[in-house]
Design an enzyme around this catalytic site. Structure first.
Site: not given
Ligand SMILES: Cc1ncc(COP(=O)(O)O)c(C=O)c1O
Length: 364
Positions: A41, A92, A163, A188
């Site tokens: 971990r 998101y 982000d 992504k």
């Molecule tokens: C801009 C953005 N940030 C964070 C996330 C969350 O990531 P995860 O799905 O890998 O947990 C997403 C998921 O769609 C996203 O599009």
């Protein structure tokens, strides 16, 4: 070196005779006592290789997590109990939902702002503990002035997070624009093949890195070794994938703009887009995500999504396969996102094939 070179060569083992070219995932929960590793971990070679690569690309130290949401949760855990987070109006929905959840229990307070409105964000951040920026935003495609907001956030004593999922480390490096931490859904573009769920953060602040690493250990949201390895394998071709996907996106944005069934195209690469100038100043490309509105009801947009043959009707984005979805089909999506907005994640197929399928779906 150019990021397109760094992405290929960073995080590799030393070039000594018989060394492998890349790190392998270590499938062990346990390490022999006496060294620094301790336990599965705490450490894994595949995480370390991916973290080094992301760190070099973003200009800091990387740390990988089980998902983008796990990375976001570790970051929100930095906010003192009762502290305040300034977050985008549109971003998101999972991240915004997590903030709402934490606000509902009194864990923290949240103020939502239009991230494209620099003056409003700068005013809201005074006295806040954290500023969360997403740029471009998912799925509204707004562009924040990352340098100006980072300066305002830091002046207010808030930790500034960006982000960077839509832009990727190849098109935008928020740490160089003054942010404290970059966060990615590596699920992504970074992994890029729609086969991995993974998250990452990068920071040049050693204290922040140490606090976040301690949270990964204690909260236990660690990546699987295989996922980290797959993500790094995918990341090696990010420059090429992005080049093609981005040129496809620019081509489609122009075509869609002229399509009689489309009322609005949101893509910062379009000269008339509200975020165009800002994106041109802070990004080295406009990315491969765009959104369209049809000017009709939810049903019409839903039918378009269900009428494609090549485009995949699915959530998520950043894969080699082109994908589309009506975001408001999710009850958790922000209600100010139009019902007829379709988010397009443009892949690396031939642009003519993408256009003819989209065109027939729009007409259907
Ligand atoms: C801009 C953005 N940030 C964070 C996330 C969350 O990531 P995860 O799905 O890998 O947990 C997403 C998921 O769609 C996203 O599009």
């Amino acid at each position: 070196m150019d990021p397109s070179t760094v992405v290929v060569h960073a995080g590799r083992p030393a070039r000594v005779p018989d060394a492998p070219l890349g790190e392998s995932p270590v499938f062990s929960s346990t390490y022999i006592a006496g060294g620094d590793r301790g336990y599965g971990r705490f450490d894994n070679d595949a995480w370390a290789a991916l973290e080094t690569t992301l760190g070099e690309l973003e200009g800091g130290r990387g740390l990988t997590f089980a998902s983008g949401m796990a990375a976001a949760a570790a970051l929100f855990d930095l906010v003192p109990v009762g502290g305040r987070v300034v977050a985008p109006q549109h971003a998101y929905s999972g991240v915004l939902g997590l903030l709402d959840q934490q606000a509902s229990t009194g864990r923290l307070k949240v103020d939502r702002v239009d991230v494209a409105d620099t003056a409003a964000v700068s005013a809201a951040v005074v006295g806040a503990d954290m500023l969360w920026i997403e740029s471009p935003t998912n799925p509204a495609m707004e562009v924040a002035d990352v340098a100006a907001l980072s300066a305002a956030g830091r002046a207010a004593g808030a930790v500034v997070i960006v982000d960077n999922t839509f832009a990727t480390p190849l098109l935008q490096q928020p740490l160089k624009l003054g942010a404290d931490v970059v966060m990615h859904s590596a699920t992504k573009f970074i992994a890029g093949h729609s086969d991995v769920v993974l998250g990452a953060i990068v920071t040049a602040d050693d204290n922040l890195w140490t606090s976040l690493e301690a949270r990964r250990r204690s909260l236990g949201a660690i990546p699987g070794p295989m996922e980290a390895w797959l993500a790094l394998r995918g990341l090696r071709t990010l420059a090429l994938r992005l080049e093609r996907a981005q040129s496809n996106a620019a081509f489609l944005a122009e075509r869609l703009l002229a399509h009689p069934r489309v009322s609005r195209v949101r893509y910062p690469g379009l000269p008339d887009d509200p975020g165009h100038e800002r994106a041109a100043a802070q990004m080295s490309g406009f990315g491969a995500i765009l959104a369209i509105e049809l000017g009709g009801d939810a049903g019409g947009a839903q039918r378009v999504c269900e009428s494609t043959a090549l485009w995949v009707h699915a959530t998520s984005l950043g894969g080699v396969e082109s994908m589309l979805e009506r975001r408001r089909r999710w009850p958790a999506e922000v209600p100010t996102i139009p019902e007829d907005l379709i988010r397009l994640s443009v892949g690396i197929e031939h642009p003519d094939d993408l256009w003819s399928d989209l065109d027939q779906a729009l007409k259907a």
